[in-house]
Scaffold this active site. Structure first.
Site, short mmCIF file in Angstrom:
data_model
loop_
_atom_site.label_atom_id
_atom_site.label_comp_id
_atom_site.label_asym_id
_atom_site.label_seq_id
_atom_site.Cartn_x
_atom_site.Cartn_y
_atom_site.Cartn_z
N TRP A 1 0.84 -1.21 0.00
CA TRP A 1 0.00 0.00 0.00
C TRP A 1 0.86 1.25 0.00
O TRP A 1 0.56 2.22 -0.69
CB TRP A 1 -0.97 -0.01 1.19
CG TRP A 1 -1.91 -1.16 1.13
CD1 TRP A 1 -2.05 -2.17 2.04
CD2 TRP A 1 -2.85 -1.45 0.07
NE1 TRP A 1 -3.00 -3.05 1.62
CE2 TRP A 1 -3.50 -2.64 0.43
CE3 TRP A 1 -3.19 -0.83 -1.13
CZ2 TRP A 1 -4.50 -3.23 -0.38
CZ3 TRP A 1 -4.16 -1.40 -1.94
CH2 TRP A 1 -4.81 -2.59 -1.56
N ASP B 1 -1.29 6.86 6.40
CA ASP B 1 -2.34 5.92 5.99
C ASP B 1 -2.58 4.97 7.16
O ASP B 1 -1.76 4.12 7.46
CB ASP B 1 -1.87 5.15 4.74
CG ASP B 1 -2.87 4.09 4.30
OD1 ASP B 1 -3.91 3.92 4.96
OD2 ASP B 1 -2.61 3.44 3.26
N LYS C 1 -11.51 -1.72 6.98
CA LYS C 1 -10.62 -2.54 7.79
C LYS C 1 -10.99 -2.48 9.28
O LYS C 1 -10.74 -3.41 9.98
CB LYS C 1 -9.16 -2.10 7.62
CG LYS C 1 -8.69 -2.02 6.18
CD LYS C 1 -8.36 -3.35 5.58
CE LYS C 1 -8.18 -3.34 4.06
NZ LYS C 1 -7.25 -2.33 3.57
C1 LIG Z 1 -6.64 -1.88 2.20
C2 LIG Z 1 -5.66 -0.81 2.30
C3 LIG Z 1 -5.57 0.22 1.33
C4 LIG Z 1 -6.43 0.24 0.09
O1 LIG Z 1 -7.72 0.57 0.40
P1 LIG Z 1 -8.84 0.72 -0.73
O2 LIG Z 1 -9.98 1.24 0.06
O3 LIG Z 1 -9.05 -0.63 -1.32
O4 LIG Z 1 -8.34 1.69 -1.73
C5 LIG Z 1 -4.65 1.21 1.52
N1 LIG Z 1 -3.84 1.22 2.59
C6 LIG Z 1 -3.87 0.24 3.53
C7 LIG Z 1 -2.93 0.31 4.69
C8 LIG Z 1 -4.79 -0.80 3.41
O5 LIG Z 1 -4.84 -1.76 4.35
#
Ligand SMILES: *Cc1c(COP(=O)(O)O)cnc(C)c1O
Length: 356
Positions: free
Chosen positions: A102, A169, A193
């Site tokens: 990511w 993030d 998540k």
């Molecule tokens: C799942 C995830 C993403 C991507 O998320 P989307 O909503 O599918 O774009 C980005 N960063 C992290 C840390 C993730 O776990």
């Protein structure tokens, strides 16, 4: 029978949230209308959006500290692009820490946009650890890191001390542990998540950081516009926002992040202790960087795979196959996963050891 859901995302949410969300699909707030059929301009939904934005700041301890919370569509991946649009100055540059798939996805988007410095990367070691020795260029417009690497099972336990604005993030560990969130200038997290269903992303940003790039930003990309329109520039994902609010209310009633953090630590300890004790299993990451959200491990002998897989499936465990890019196993222990579910998995691991 309800499964023990260790899925990495979309993932388990509190049972109470599923029930309330299901009820709202049939009749929202006793209005005689489904949450799926009301206008997003209806005052009942405007109140949901306002409460969700306020509660996100409240849970993070950022109320009245110059931050604004917005809920947007496009997933965390959309923020990979919105961030450089809003924070990278004309002829400026950004600094990124590469700790996984990511993080590198975010780097790709930033590179397509402007000068992007990768300060360190653990890619040569398959992202099994978090780099700690690096320096952030003092003239960078921002520094981007990923607090929890969902796929590899590593988690940042400390963050850089820098005067450069920090962007993080937190998609896979938002609301899971106490941190001084005021150290960050922009935090973002895809809901699916640890917060709600897929379809919405929470962005918390220090307002003074915005409007300084010297470029015109297209409306849909522009954080300032979304703040001004209170996340209602276009139709928000009504159901995803409502369900995220229900999860945040559940967390608040439980005692907030400090309360859930204790449970998350207990769950992670239970599983990692077993991975370390049981000779049938090996952990895949450096111990000091292990994630309390996603625990990755392998069988010491791949020949036991069929037996182990049949055993955990029979025990009602779901979603522990590793990410398709890395294989092995990954048990995700998000906020809503009960300790008993981890105990069930650990019991299966012990049982496998007895059998072979
Ligand atoms: C799942 C995830 C993403 C991507 O998320 P989307 O909503 O599918 O774009 C980005 N960063 C992290 C840390 C993730 O776990």
């Amino acid at each position: 029978m309800k499964k023990h859901n260790f899925s990495a995302g979309p993932c388990i949410l509190p049972q109470e949230v599923f029930e309330k969300a299901a009820q709202a699909v049939l009749d929202f707030n006793g209005m005689g209308l489904s949450v799926l059929e009301i206008s997003h301009r209806d005052k009942a939904f405007v109140a949901v959006m306002e409460e969700a934005r306020a509660l996100a700041l409240d849970l993070l301890g950022l109320t009245d500290k110059g931050y604004r919370a917005i809920f947007l569509q496009g997933g965390a991946s959309m923020e990979f692009l919105r961030i450089p649009y809003n924070l990278m100055k004309t002829n400026g540059k950004a600094a990124y820490l590469d700790t996984g798939t990511w993080a590198s996805g975010a780097i790709k988007e930033a590179k397509a946009f402007g000068e992007t410095v990768v300060v360190a990367s653990s890619k040569p070691d398959n992202y099994t650890y978090i780099p700690k020795e690096y320096s952030i260029p003092a003239d960078a417009d921002y520094f981007h890191c990923t607090s929890n690497n969902t796929i590899y099972g590593t988690q940042m336990k400390s963050f850089a001390e820098t005067n450069v604005p920090m962007v993080c993030d937190m998609s896979s560990d938002i609301f899971s542990r106490t941190l001084d969130f005021s150290k960050f200038d922009l935090i973002y997290a895809g809901a699916q998540k640890n917060m709600g269903p897929a379809g919405v992303t929470l962005i918390v940003v220090k307002e003074e950081l915005l409007g300084k790039t010297g470029r015109a930003i297209p409306n849909i990309m522009n954080y300032q516009l979304h703040i001004e329109k209170e996340s209602m520039y276009n139709t928000p994902p009504v159901f995803a926002v409502y369900t995220s609010l229900l999860t945040m209310q559940w967390l608040k009633n439980l005692g907030g992040i400090a309360a859930i953090e204790k449970q998350n630590e207990a769950k992670a300890k239970l599983l990692y202790d077993e991975i370390d004790r049981n000779p049938i299993f090996v952990g895949t990451t450096v111990k000091e960087d292990r994630s309390n959200m996603n625990a990755t491990f392998l069988l010491a002998d791949e020949n036991h795979k069929e037996l182990f897989d049949s055993m955990w499936k029979a025990a009602g465990v779901s979603g522990i196959n590793g990410h398709r890019s890395v294989g092995g196993y990954r048990a995700s222990m998000y906020n809503a996963l009960p300790l008993e579910s981890v105990q069930v998995l650990v019991d299966v691991m012990k049982e496998l050891e007895r059998k072979i």
